[in-house]
Design a protein around this motif. Sequence first.
Motif, PDB file in Angstrom:
ATOM      1  N   ALA A 295       0.801  -1.159   0.050  1.00  0.00           N
ATOM      2  CA  ALA A 295       0.191  -0.028   0.235  1.00  0.00           C
ATOM      3  C   ALA A 295       0.936   1.227   0.013  1.00  0.00           C
ATOM      4  O   ALA A 295       0.940   2.034   1.044  1.00  0.00           O
ATOM      5  CB  ALA A 295      -0.987  -0.119   1.231  1.00  0.00           C
ATOM      6  N   PRO A 296       1.566   1.835  -1.067  1.00  0.00           N
ATOM      7  CA  PRO A 296       2.396   2.625  -1.159  1.00  0.00           C
ATOM      8  C   PRO A 296       1.784   3.965  -1.181  1.00  0.00           C
ATOM      9  O   PRO A 296       2.373   5.005  -0.736  1.00  0.00           O
ATOM     10  CB  PRO A 296       3.018   2.530  -2.611  1.00  0.00           C
ATOM     11  N   ASP A 297       0.572   4.119  -1.295  1.00  0.00           N
ATOM     12  CA  ASP A 297      -0.140   5.480  -1.252  1.00  0.00           C
ATOM     13  C   ASP A 297      -0.798   5.612   0.359  1.00  0.00           C
ATOM     14  O   ASP A 297      -1.388   6.711   0.607  1.00  0.00           O
ATOM     15  CB  ASP A 297      -1.420   5.608  -2.326  1.00  0.00           C
ATOM     16  N   ARG A 298      -0.738   4.639   1.235  1.00  0.00           N
ATOM     17  CA  ARG A 298      -1.305   4.964   2.533  1.00  0.00           C
ATOM     18  C   ARG A 298      -0.085   4.984   3.687  1.00  0.00           C
ATOM     19  O   ARG A 298       0.963   4.735   3.157  1.00  0.00           O
ATOM     20  CB  ARG A 298      -2.031   3.596   2.937  1.00  0.00           C
ATOM     21  N   ASP A 299      -0.403   5.483   4.780  1.00  0.00           N
ATOM     22  CA  ASP A 299       0.527   5.426   5.849  1.00  0.00           C
ATOM     23  C   ASP A 299       1.010   4.182   6.208  1.00  0.00           C
ATOM     24  O   ASP A 299       0.082   3.289   6.730  1.00  0.00           O
ATOM     25  CB  ASP A 299      -0.004   6.415   6.865  1.00  0.00           C
ATOM     26  N   PRO A 300       2.366   3.876   6.338  1.00  0.00           N
ATOM     27  CA  PRO A 300       2.743   2.592   6.686  1.00  0.00           C
ATOM     28  C   PRO A 300       2.431   2.072   8.313  1.00  0.00           C
ATOM     29  O   PRO A 300       2.214   0.797   8.392  1.00  0.00           O
ATOM     30  CB  PRO A 300       4.136   2.496   6.575  1.00  0.00           C
ATOM     31  N   ARG A 301       2.348   3.063   8.785  1.00  0.00           N
ATOM     32  CA  ARG A 301       1.887   2.891  10.233  1.00  0.00           C
ATOM     33  C   ARG A 301       0.260   2.271  10.478  1.00  0.00           C
ATOM     34  O   ARG A 301       0.143   1.133  11.221  1.00  0.00           O
ATOM     35  CB  ARG A 301       1.929   4.033  11.268  1.00  0.00           C
ATOM     36  N   ASP A 302      -0.514   2.911   9.688  1.00  0.00           N
ATOM     37  CA  ASP A 302      -1.880   2.090   9.916  1.00  0.00           C
ATOM     38  C   ASP A 302      -1.901   0.890   8.929  1.00  0.00           C
ATOM     39  O   ASP A 302      -2.694  -0.033   9.737  1.00  0.00           O
ATOM     40  CB  ASP A 302      -2.769   3.202   8.831  1.00  0.00           C
ATOM     41  N   VAL A 303      -1.212   0.879   7.973  1.00  0.00           N
ATOM     42  CA  VAL A 303      -1.467  -0.621   7.485  1.00  0.00           C
ATOM     43  C   VAL A 303      -0.482  -1.762   8.178  1.00  0.00           C
ATOM     44  O   VAL A 303      -1.119  -2.909   8.349  1.00  0.00           O
ATOM     45  CB  VAL A 303      -0.381  -0.512   5.888  1.00  0.00           C
TER      46      VAL A 303
END
Length: 136
Positions: free
Chosen positions: A99-107
């Motif tokens: 998920a490159p477009d999302r915040d990695p912390r949330d993912v």
Amino acid sequence: MTAIDFTTTVPSPARAAGAAAQRATRAVAGRSTRLRLTVRGRRVLAVLAALPAVIALSVAVLGGGVALASRDAGAPAGSFTTVTVAPGESLWTIAEEVAPDRDPRDVVDELVRLNALDTVLVQAGQRLAIPAAYGR
């Protein structure tokens, strides 16, 4: 000799003390007295006070597994993909990759909850479920 009259009695000291105690008891009866509990009474009172908390805790523990034991079908078959962790990869790198477009912390948080992981540490060869919406 003089005759002794036995019809009049002289109160004994014990009888006088008993009468005085009865008068004092009647005088105090109008006032409230302090409650005295024995050790056994305190224990009974403590058990009765703790009983609602014990019942609530028991219901929570016994009723908490209901959702886990349900016969619901769960998620549809195509809604997840699986990924095998490569050597040197972490959840952070996998999150940035899927998920490159999302915040990695949330993912990362979502992956930890989805896979029921205790920590964010993963090992090479470990299989992780990834939501199909992310894809790889």
